[in-house]
Design a protein around this motif. Structure first.
Motif, PDB file in Angstrom:
ATOM      1  N   PHE A 254     -45.822  12.553 -45.992  1.00 43.15           N
ATOM      2  CA  PHE A 254     -47.006  12.173 -45.227  1.00 43.15           C
ATOM      3  C   PHE A 254     -46.844  12.641 -43.796  1.00 43.15           C
ATOM      4  O   PHE A 254     -45.758  12.506 -43.225  1.00 43.15           O
ATOM      5  CB  PHE A 254     -47.183  10.654 -45.201  1.00 43.15           C
ATOM      6  N   ASP A 255     -47.951  13.095 -43.216  1.00 35.80           N
ATOM      7  CA  ASP A 255     -47.832  13.633 -41.858  1.00 35.80           C
ATOM      8  C   ASP A 255     -47.579  12.563 -40.795  1.00 35.80           C
ATOM      9  O   ASP A 255     -47.180  12.883 -39.684  1.00 35.80           O
ATOM     10  CB  ASP A 255     -49.034  14.510 -41.510  1.00 35.80           C
ATOM     11  N   VAL A 256     -47.773  11.288 -41.131  1.00 37.56           N
ATOM     12  CA  VAL A 256     -47.432  10.224 -40.178  1.00 37.56           C
ATOM     13  C   VAL A 256     -45.963  10.360 -39.743  1.00 37.56           C
ATOM     14  O   VAL A 256     -45.591  10.033 -38.616  1.00 37.56           O
ATOM     15  CB  VAL A 256     -47.697   8.835 -40.807  1.00 37.56           C
ATOM     16  N   ALA A 322     -58.220   1.816 -44.021  1.00 35.59           N
ATOM     17  CA  ALA A 322     -58.977   0.901 -43.175  1.00 35.59           C
ATOM     18  C   ALA A 322     -58.142  -0.326 -42.810  1.00 35.59           C
ATOM     19  O   ALA A 322     -57.432  -0.884 -43.646  1.00 35.59           O
ATOM     20  CB  ALA A 322     -60.262   0.493 -43.881  1.00 35.59           C
ATOM     21  N   LEU A 323     -58.239  -0.715 -41.543  1.00 38.02           N
ATOM     22  CA  LEU A 323     -57.516  -1.885 -41.040  1.00 38.02           C
ATOM     23  C   LEU A 323     -58.485  -3.065 -40.970  1.00 38.02           C
ATOM     24  O   LEU A 323     -59.592  -2.928 -40.465  1.00 38.02           O
ATOM     25  CB  LEU A 323     -56.957  -1.579 -39.648  1.00 38.02           C
ATOM     26  N   THR A 324     -58.056  -4.215 -41.476  1.00 35.04           N
ATOM     27  CA  THR A 324     -58.919  -5.394 -41.403  1.00 35.04           C
ATOM     28  C   THR A 324     -58.428  -6.336 -40.307  1.00 35.04           C
ATOM     29  O   THR A 324     -57.253  -6.308 -39.924  1.00 35.04           O
ATOM     30  CB  THR A 324     -58.910  -6.164 -42.737  1.00 35.04           C
ATOM     31  N   GLY A 345     -56.720   9.515 -38.955  1.00 31.89           N
ATOM     32  CA  GLY A 345     -56.681  10.972 -38.972  1.00 31.89           C
ATOM     33  C   GLY A 345     -56.362  11.541 -40.327  1.00 31.89           C
ATOM     34  O   GLY A 345     -55.476  11.051 -41.018  1.00 31.89           O
ATOM     35  N   PRO A 346     -57.085  12.568 -40.734  1.00 30.10           N
ATOM     36  CA  PRO A 346     -56.746  13.283 -41.963  1.00 30.10           C
ATOM     37  C   PRO A 346     -55.658  14.329 -41.700  1.00 30.10           C
ATOM     38  O   PRO A 346     -55.530  14.827 -40.578  1.00 30.10           O
ATOM     39  CB  PRO A 346     -58.061  13.973 -42.350  1.00 30.10           C
ATOM     40  N   THR A 347     -54.888  14.661 -42.727  1.00 33.51           N
ATOM     41  CA  THR A 347     -53.839  15.672 -42.630  1.00 33.51           C
ATOM     42  C   THR A 347     -54.401  16.975 -42.036  1.00 33.51           C
ATOM     43  O   THR A 347     -53.715  17.662 -41.277  1.00 33.51           O
ATOM     44  CB  THR A 347     -53.254  15.928 -44.038  1.00 33.51           C
ATOM     45  N   PRO A 368     -62.471  -1.040 -35.033  1.00 36.76           N
ATOM     46  CA  PRO A 368     -62.850   0.367 -34.816  1.00 36.76           C
ATOM     47  C   PRO A 368     -61.658   1.310 -34.996  1.00 36.76           C
ATOM     48  O   PRO A 368     -60.509   0.881 -34.883  1.00 36.76           O
ATOM     49  CB  PRO A 368     -63.319   0.400 -33.358  1.00 36.76           C
ATOM     50  N   ILE A 369     -61.945   2.581 -35.288  1.00 34.58           N
ATOM     51  CA  ILE A 369     -60.880   3.593 -35.262  1.00 34.58           C
ATOM     52  C   ILE A 369     -60.844   4.258 -33.888  1.00 34.58           C
ATOM     53  O   ILE A 369     -60.005   5.111 -33.629  1.00 34.58           O
ATOM     54  CB  ILE A 369     -61.001   4.633 -36.407  1.00 34.58           C
ATOM     55  N   GLY A 370     -61.761   3.872 -33.012  1.00 35.27           N
ATOM     56  CA  GLY A 370     -61.634   4.200 -31.594  1.00 35.27           C
ATOM     57  C   GLY A 370     -62.212   5.528 -31.157  1.00 35.27           C
ATOM     58  O   GLY A 370     -63.177   6.022 -31.714  1.00 35.27           O
ATOM     59  N   GLU A 452     -65.610  10.499 -53.585  1.00 31.45           N
ATOM     60  CA  GLU A 452     -64.926   9.489 -54.398  1.00 31.45           C
ATOM     61  C   GLU A 452     -63.484   9.234 -53.984  1.00 31.45           C
ATOM     62  O   GLU A 452     -62.795   8.420 -54.588  1.00 31.45           O
ATOM     63  CB  GLU A 452     -64.952   9.941 -55.868  1.00 31.45           C
ATOM     64  N   GLN A 453     -62.994   9.956 -52.978  1.00 34.31           N
ATOM     65  CA  GLN A 453     -61.587   9.825 -52.588  1.00 34.31           C
ATOM     66  C   GLN A 453     -61.225   8.368 -52.283  1.00 34.31           C
ATOM     67  O   GLN A 453     -62.000   7.650 -51.670  1.00 34.31           O
ATOM     68  CB  GLN A 453     -61.334  10.680 -51.348  1.00 34.31           C
ATOM     69  N   VAL A 454     -60.046   7.957 -52.738  1.00 35.76           N
ATOM     70  CA  VAL A 454     -59.572   6.610 -52.448  1.00 35.76           C
ATOM     71  C   VAL A 454     -58.188   6.682 -51.813  1.00 35.76           C
ATOM     72  O   VAL A 454     -57.494   7.701 -51.889  1.00 35.76           O
ATOM     73  CB  VAL A 454     -59.492   5.728 -53.721  1.00 35.76           C
TER      74      VAL A 454
END
Ligand code: AMP
Ligand code: MG
Length: 480
Positions: A254-256, A322-324, A345-347, A368-370, A452-454
């Protein structure tokens, strides 16, 4: 205050309706411009963010080597009871880089890295980019079929591996087995001094695979200039102490992990590489005083549900899904006073594109994602690539230095997702597939997907990929 907001919103609808009616019966509704000049300028320039200055363009080896000069004796990486200073890490990476150059590695070549997590894996990633190559992370825990696919698709010049994990690598890929006596001996005979390979900002730094809707995973090719842009932003945001000791818990697939590893390593911090996020709650798994941790919200929620942590980071960076508000509350319950960030952010846009930091107060229902990070621009557009009004759902498009080169060997697919921008000269937009809206403060709010991406605990999955694999089975006629 609510009354004012509602009135403003209603006035917006009414004025848009007036504009629509003004056009007359012959004008198609789709041709009506619903944004007035002020709002248009706000969403397309004030809020969208600014393009990066050319001066910031650099490469990962250059940024790391500059830090080695600044703090050679400072600890750089810790894992499994081994600690290396910047100078030691640099020398080991230089030796391996020399060996790789001798095996034909250079700019535009791909080198797979399949190692257990630890000091050696960090040496290997640095060695690949120092040799000019792009690294392809191969988490040995991935299914062998997926590993075989990535290697067949990316055609690496070599794979850097160890005896313990070499078994997951198909035989046809030339292997550099780090703990084989001949390799140990060869490395010992090579110089640890800088190589001076001419790595350019436009050369790829890594290739990271992600799920593909048509059944084939796709390799995202990310260039050094994009990594340098991300690290420049990260240094400003976290360089003042947050990066002092970072727990690296994310799989290199993962790019993180690029943020976790190289953010600190280009700004003088130390990275502690652990197996996974569960280390947070395990006093035996972490040795240092951790300052920053990052991870996927659902994984975090699981760890903090235990009620206490073995570390006390000042900053928690959440990303990947998503953050709750509940997750934020759960983290604050075990880490009072912690600074919480929701980063998106996407890869395809190099790790992080937008960022939001929680204030002291309670978090609202939608986290928010800001705003766009430095060097990135964000647009919320309709199906005709026109900006939608504040508060209205649209698709998020990204532009700027973070945009990947494209998908490895997939020009058609790249052209579908990276499109020409109507809002910048010669610029490309990456079509994220994420449905978002601007809130009244100029922050982006994530609403869901346009396809449909999850995400399952951070794993990006196209159900279409699963579908096509199942449908390929001889006993299956159709799959949904
Ligand atoms: P990946 O390429 O694996 O990073 O996945 C990118 C996708 O993950 C995005 O297109 C979003 O759908 C989702 N995603 C990433 N970060 C966030 C976030 N902070 N909030 C909501 N969704 C996110
Ligand atoms: Mg991401």
């Amino acid at each position: 205050a609510v009354g004012v907001l509602v009135r403003t919103a209603v006035e917006g609808v009414v004025s848009a309706l007036e504009v629509a009616l003004d056009g007359g019966p012959q004008v198609p509704l789709s041709a009506v411009e619903v944004l007035d000049e002020v709002e248009r300028r706000r969403v397309l320039s004030e809020w969208a963010g600014v393009a990066a200055a050319e001066a910031e363009v650099s490469t990962l080896p250059e940024l790391f080597e500059a830090q080695v000069v600044r703090s050679p004796q400072a600890p750089a990486v810790v894992s499994g009871g081994v600690e290396l200073s910047y100078a030691e890490l640099d020398a080991r990476a230089n030796r391996l880089a020399r060996l790789l150059v001798g095996r034909g590695v250079g700019p535009e070549s791909v080198v797979a890295v399949a190692l257990e997590r630890g000091v050696e894996s960090v040496v290997a990633l640095l060695a690949v980019v120092k040799a000019g190559g792009a690294y392809l992370p191969v988490d040995p825990g991935y299914p062998v079929e997926r590993i075989a696919f990535m290697l067949a698709d990316a055609v690496p010049v070599a794979v850097v591996t160890s005896r313990a994990v070499a078994g997951v690598i198909p035989g046809e890929v030339p292997a550099v087995v780090l703990d084989e006596p001949s390799v140990v001996e060869e490395l010992a005979g090579l110089s640890g001094a800088p190589l001076g390979v001419g790595v350019l900002p436009s050369h790829p730094a890594y290739v990271i695979y992600t799920s593909g809707s048509t059944g084939r995973p796709k390799g995202v090719v990310v260039e050094h200039r994009s990594v340098a842009g991300l690290l420049g932003w990260a240094g400003v945001e976290f360089g003042g102490g947050d990066f002092a000791r970072v727990l690296v818990s994310t799989s290199f697939n993962f790019d993180v992990s690029v943020f976790e590893l190289f953010g600190p390593l280009v700004s003088g911090g130390c990275v502690e590489v652990v197996k996974d996020l569960l280390a947070l709650a395990d006093p035996d798994a972490v040795v240092g005083e951790v300052s920053l941790v990052s991870g996927v919200p659902s994984a975090f929620a699981q760890v903090v549900a235990g009620g206490s942590l073995a570390v006390e980071p000042g900053v928690v960076v959440l990303a990947g899904e998503a953050l709750t508000a509940d997750t934020v509350a759960g983290i604050r319950a075990v880490l009072p006073g912690v600074r919480v960030a929701n980063i998106y952010g996407p890869t395809e846009a190099t790790v992080y594109a937008t960022a939001w930091f929680a204030g002291e107060d309670e978090v609202g229902a939608v986290v928010p994602i800001g705003r766009p990070v430095a060097g990135t621009r964000a647009f919320v557009l309709d199906g005709r690539l026109r900006p939608v009004p504040v508060g209205v759902a649209g698709e998020l498009y990204l532009a700027g230095s973070g945009l990947a080169r494209g998908y490895l060997g997939r020009a058609g697919l790249s052209a579908e997702r990276f499109v020409a921008s109507p809002y910048g000269t010669g610029e490309r937009l990456y079509r994220t597939g994420d449905v978002v809206r601007w809130n009244a403060r100029g922050e982006v709010e994530y609403l869901g997907r346009a396809d449909e991406q999850v995400k399952i605990r951070g794993f990006r999955i196209e159900p279409g990929e699963v579908q096509s694999v199942i449908a390929a089975h001889s006993g299956v006629a159709q799959a949904a």
